[in-house]
Design a protein around this motif. Structure first.
Motif, PDB file in Angstrom:
ATOM      1  N   TRP A  82      36.932  41.660  45.880  1.00  0.00           N
ATOM      2  CA  TRP A  82      37.061  41.834  44.328  1.00  0.00           C
ATOM      3  C   TRP A  82      38.145  42.981  44.012  1.00  0.00           C
ATOM      4  CZ3 TRP A  82      31.277  42.929  43.541  1.00  0.00           C
ATOM      5  CH2 TRP A  82      30.589  41.487  43.796  1.00  0.00           C
ATOM      6  N   GLN A  83      38.056  43.718  45.062  1.00  0.00           N
ATOM      7  CA  GLN A  83      39.091  44.936  45.100  1.00  0.00           C
ATOM      8  C   GLN A  83      40.442  44.532  45.175  1.00  0.00           C
ATOM      9  OE1 GLN A  83      37.340  47.943  47.658  1.00  0.00           O
ATOM     10  NE2 GLN A  83      35.661  47.933  46.559  1.00  0.00           N
ATOM     11  N   GLN A 108      41.680  43.106  42.155  1.00  0.00           N
ATOM     12  CA  GLN A 108      41.908  44.045  41.243  1.00  0.00           C
ATOM     13  C   GLN A 108      43.055  44.890  41.616  1.00  0.00           C
ATOM     14  OE1 GLN A 108      38.195  45.865  41.654  1.00  0.00           O
ATOM     15  NE2 GLN A 108      37.393  45.276  39.682  1.00  0.00           N
ATOM     16  N   ARG A 109      43.697  44.942  42.680  1.00  0.00           N
ATOM     17  CA  ARG A 109      44.960  45.448  42.931  1.00  0.00           C
ATOM     18  C   ARG A 109      46.108  44.763  42.582  1.00  0.00           C
ATOM     19  NH1 ARG A 109      42.006  47.411  47.713  1.00  0.00           N
ATOM     20  NH2 ARG A 109      43.021  45.799  48.911  1.00  0.00           N
ATOM     21  N   LEU A 123      45.946  42.249  40.240  1.00  0.00           N
ATOM     22  CA  LEU A 123      45.846  42.474  38.848  1.00  0.00           C
ATOM     23  C   LEU A 123      46.713  43.396  38.192  1.00  0.00           C
ATOM     24  CD1 LEU A 123      42.071  41.325  37.746  1.00  0.00           C
ATOM     25  CD2 LEU A 123      44.228  39.962  37.656  1.00  0.00           C
ATOM     26  N   HIS A 124      46.555  44.718  38.827  1.00  0.00           N
ATOM     27  CA  HIS A 124      47.368  45.898  38.571  1.00  0.00           C
ATOM     28  C   HIS A 124      48.747  45.774  38.656  1.00  0.00           C
ATOM     29  CE1 HIS A 124      47.866  50.058  37.813  1.00  0.00           C
ATOM     30  NE2 HIS A 124      48.544  50.214  38.933  1.00  0.00           N
ATOM     31  N   ASP A 163      44.886  42.639  32.708  1.00  0.00           N
ATOM     32  CA  ASP A 163      43.722  43.485  32.804  1.00  0.00           C
ATOM     33  C   ASP A 163      42.399  42.877  32.997  1.00  0.00           C
ATOM     34  OD1 ASP A 163      44.003  43.957  29.109  1.00  0.00           O
ATOM     35  OD2 ASP A 163      43.558  42.215  30.190  1.00  0.00           O
ATOM     36  N   ALA A 164      42.414  41.468  33.304  1.00  0.00           N
ATOM     37  CA  ALA A 164      41.438  40.783  33.981  1.00  0.00           C
ATOM     38  C   ALA A 164      41.768  39.568  34.314  1.00  0.00           C
ATOM     39  CB  ALA A 164      40.243  40.587  32.821  1.00  0.00           C
ATOM     40  N   ILE A 222      36.528  39.265  36.500  1.00  0.00           N
ATOM     41  CA  ILE A 222      36.829  40.408  37.168  1.00  0.00           C
ATOM     42  C   ILE A 222      37.805  41.312  36.240  1.00  0.00           C
ATOM     43  CG2 ILE A 222      37.772  41.359  39.095  1.00  0.00           C
ATOM     44  CD1 ILE A 222      37.402  38.757  40.521  1.00  0.00           C
ATOM     45  N   LEU A 225      40.076  44.801  35.353  1.00  0.00           N
ATOM     46  CA  LEU A 225      40.907  45.485  36.377  1.00  0.00           C
ATOM     47  C   LEU A 225      40.248  46.602  37.273  1.00  0.00           C
ATOM     48  CD1 LEU A 225      43.840  45.917  36.596  1.00  0.00           C
ATOM     49  CD2 LEU A 225      44.123  47.450  34.749  1.00  0.00           C
ATOM     50  N   SER A 226      39.212  47.169  36.578  1.00  0.00           N
ATOM     51  CA  SER A 226      38.353  48.185  37.368  1.00  0.00           C
ATOM     52  C   SER A 226      36.877  47.872  37.173  1.00  0.00           C
ATOM     53  CB  SER A 226      38.700  49.408  37.108  1.00  0.00           C
ATOM     54  OG  SER A 226      38.222  49.852  35.743  1.00  0.00           O
TER      55      SER A 226
END
Lengths: 395, 395
Positions: free
Chosen positions: B16-17, B20-21, B23-24, B29-30, B53, B55-56
């Motif tokens: 997931w992380q 998320q990286r 996505l950033h 934002d998701a 998922i 962004l954080s």
């Protein structure tokens, strides 16, 4: 290599004409076929490329792969989709103004790419309409599915001898798959719906039959691994268990569907009773499934018969009950129509339909049978001909 | 049933992380995951539903099926996609403004439906970016693919004894499939690309290896039927033929890829020579495939070695030559990166890559081997460990 033979062209022409009539009804002036199941329907084989079917006249076949397919007025080798408008114009064909695509089968990316290639066309999703066209088979198609079902039933006659005491459901499944493959089963089954996946057969012994499916299946087993939660789960086959075997055919392009039940020793009387209700529901449906009947009514009549015998609570599963009793079948395992609650679609002659009334008996397993049928004016023709009683594997 | 265990959550968190990286980096934002391969990546199992998922923070799991998955703050049972905005708002989560979807995996219909559910969001296709995330494996994933490869190589040791004089390529294939299944192979292989289809293995004897593919395969055989033009074509195995067996593993969610060659009696010296060049290309690539190398350079180095030995004209096929020597692999058979001409993508540590330099020798068949490797800082670790010489089945 020729794309298709002269003899086969007459058959394909029937299919193209059915699509053209549908295009006319939908107000489209062409469709562009790009997904495997419909490439197979319109050419009789898998190619990588596109079939362009105008409202009238013959289709054009734009083939990327295999390399070396004969080229002629109709078959044109291409490298990429972006060549199509230029090639159509070179053939003095008008560019489409209302173009039908397969939005429910193709990816979003492919749709967007096609839209960019035909910027002046209105795009229309014809997935359901093309599936409706495919749901009513030609005589050739009916004979192909009859042949596939004949080989399926023949392979089935070898299944009981494959059982050995102490086997797991998975081991029994592997031997049945082998038998199917040796009879010529191609081993891969096309399924509609991007979240659907299945192997060659679903084998469910005992309570595994009631494992709630992550797919759109009614009673298909929990599987060996969470990455493919369907079919056998590795349980040892033990006395008193029913072993349901739900298997597709695919000995040619066409699939028939069939389910039979084995037992390890004797089952409870309730299991035999419920099995008998499945056969009775199918006998009832063989009369009622005529052109003009609605899918919903056929489901409801099945449910009512299950209810009459006191098996409504375990009809089509317990934990995750499906309000469904059968489905169309053909080039894909799950074609139109779906015989389910609230579906008002009509039955038509020459549809091919699998009927699978099943019951879950806790601690025993699943019972019931499934057959594939052809719809005629006066009822159904059963094409999966093999004993439907529960066969005790230990005898 | 729990969606995933507490122990496994640490592993999933790593994935997931990574998403998320990404996505950033992409300014999203998701992302909303809805296709099987990515549902499997983000939950460790197949569900019918959606993984949201942000962004954080932790993902949310919206599960349609199977029924009965545990519900908690993160796992929410749903009936349909249209419930998502209301459920997000109920959890005080902001609705996404820039939402990533899997446009290259999901259908156009599903994309349009999602767009209607999130009318204020800009939608972004992240198919390639999510595949890039998946291409670099975690330690857990590397161990899963090592285990899958170990079982694959173990099953392979049983293959030579399955051959019987007079067999067809298809019959030999069926016995190898059975062996794989008995060792626990799940039997279904996920493939990227809507036009791709494959069975459990591609078995090519003699000139069938050069049949031009309708799929995006280099050398995979013409098949038994035009509806599935891949693998064995039913030829009898005859003296002087090479029999190439290209088979995936899938003993868990992860696939390794392996090709070995058998012979029926002796092959020509040219065939043995070309086979040796395949091994030499792999030895060369084991050194050169390091983080920072480009895919294109690895392909070109392979081609140049083939050329040096005079085998450029039959490298990766003759009739339909592929400018390609290997591919990433993992949850799908064909993951990123693709080691092909003109691909400037970089190799990263912890990628898993199948290298398959092959040669077509007319009248004999295909030769060469394929192994799956893990990329480390100083080169490749081979995980498909089994003899690579051509095994004569008649001895």
């Amino acid at each position: 290599m020729e794309l298709f033979s002269k003899d086969f062209k007459a058959e394909l022409s029937l299919r193209w004409q059915k699509i053209q009539r549908m295009l006319h009804q939908q107000g489209a002036d062409a469709c562009l076929i790009s997904t495997n199941v419909n490439l197979l329907y319109t050419t009789g084989r898998i190619i990588m490329g596109y079939v362009y079917i105008p409202l009238s006249g013959e289709p054009l076949f734009f083939v990327r792969r295999p390399y070396g397919v004969i080229e002629n007025d109709q078959v044109i080798a291409i490298r990429k989709l972006e060549q199509l408008p230029g090639l159509l114009m070179g053939l003095k064909m008008p560019l489409p103004r209302k173009l039908m695509l397969e939005g429910g089968e193709m990816t979003y990316t492919d749709w967007v790419r096609t839209a960019a290639v035909f910027p002046d066309a209105d795009l229309l999703d014809g997935t359901h309409q093309i599936r409706q066209v495919r749901s009513v088979k030609t005589e050739y198609e009916l004979n192909e599915v009859r042949e596939s079902a004949r080989l399926q039933a023949l392979a089935f006659t070898k299944f009981p001898a494959l059982y050995k005491t102490g086997m797991t459901d998975h081991e029994f499944s592997v031997e049945m798959e082998r038998e199917m493959r040796l009879h010529g089963c191609l081993g891969v089954f096309r399924i509609f719906g991007s979240s659907m996946e299945a192997g060659m057969c679903s084998v469910m012994a005992g309570d595994n039959a009631d494992a709630p499916s992550a797919y759109d299946f009614a009673m298909s087993g929990g599987g060996l691994h969470p990455s493919l939660p369907v079919s056998a789960n590795g349980s040892k086959l033990e006395n008193g268990m029913s072993v349901m075997v739900d298997f597709g055919s695919a000995f040619n392009a066409y699939i028939s569907d069939m389910t039979r039940v084995f037992s390890i020793g004797k089952l409870t009387q309730k299991a035999y009773d419920a099995h008998q209700v499945s056969l009775e529901i199918q006998n009832m449906l063989m009369q009622k499934t005529v052109p003009g009947a609605t899918c919903e009514d056929l489901y409801l009549a099945s449910y009512q018969l299950a209810e009459k015998y006191g098996f409504a609570d375990c009809f089509m599963g317990i934990t995750q009950q499906a309000k469904f009793v059968g489905h169309g079948i053909g080039l894909a395992l799950n074609e139109l129509p779906v015989l389910c609650d609230s579906n008002k679609e009509l039955i038509h002659a020459n549809m091919v339909i699998a009927l699978e009334p099943k019951f879950m008996i806790p601690s025993t397993g699943a019972v019931g049978s499934e057959n594939t049928y052809i719809v005629h004016e006066n009822g159904l023709e059963k094409i999966t001909i093999a004993t439907e009683s529960i066969i005790d594997l230990t005898v």
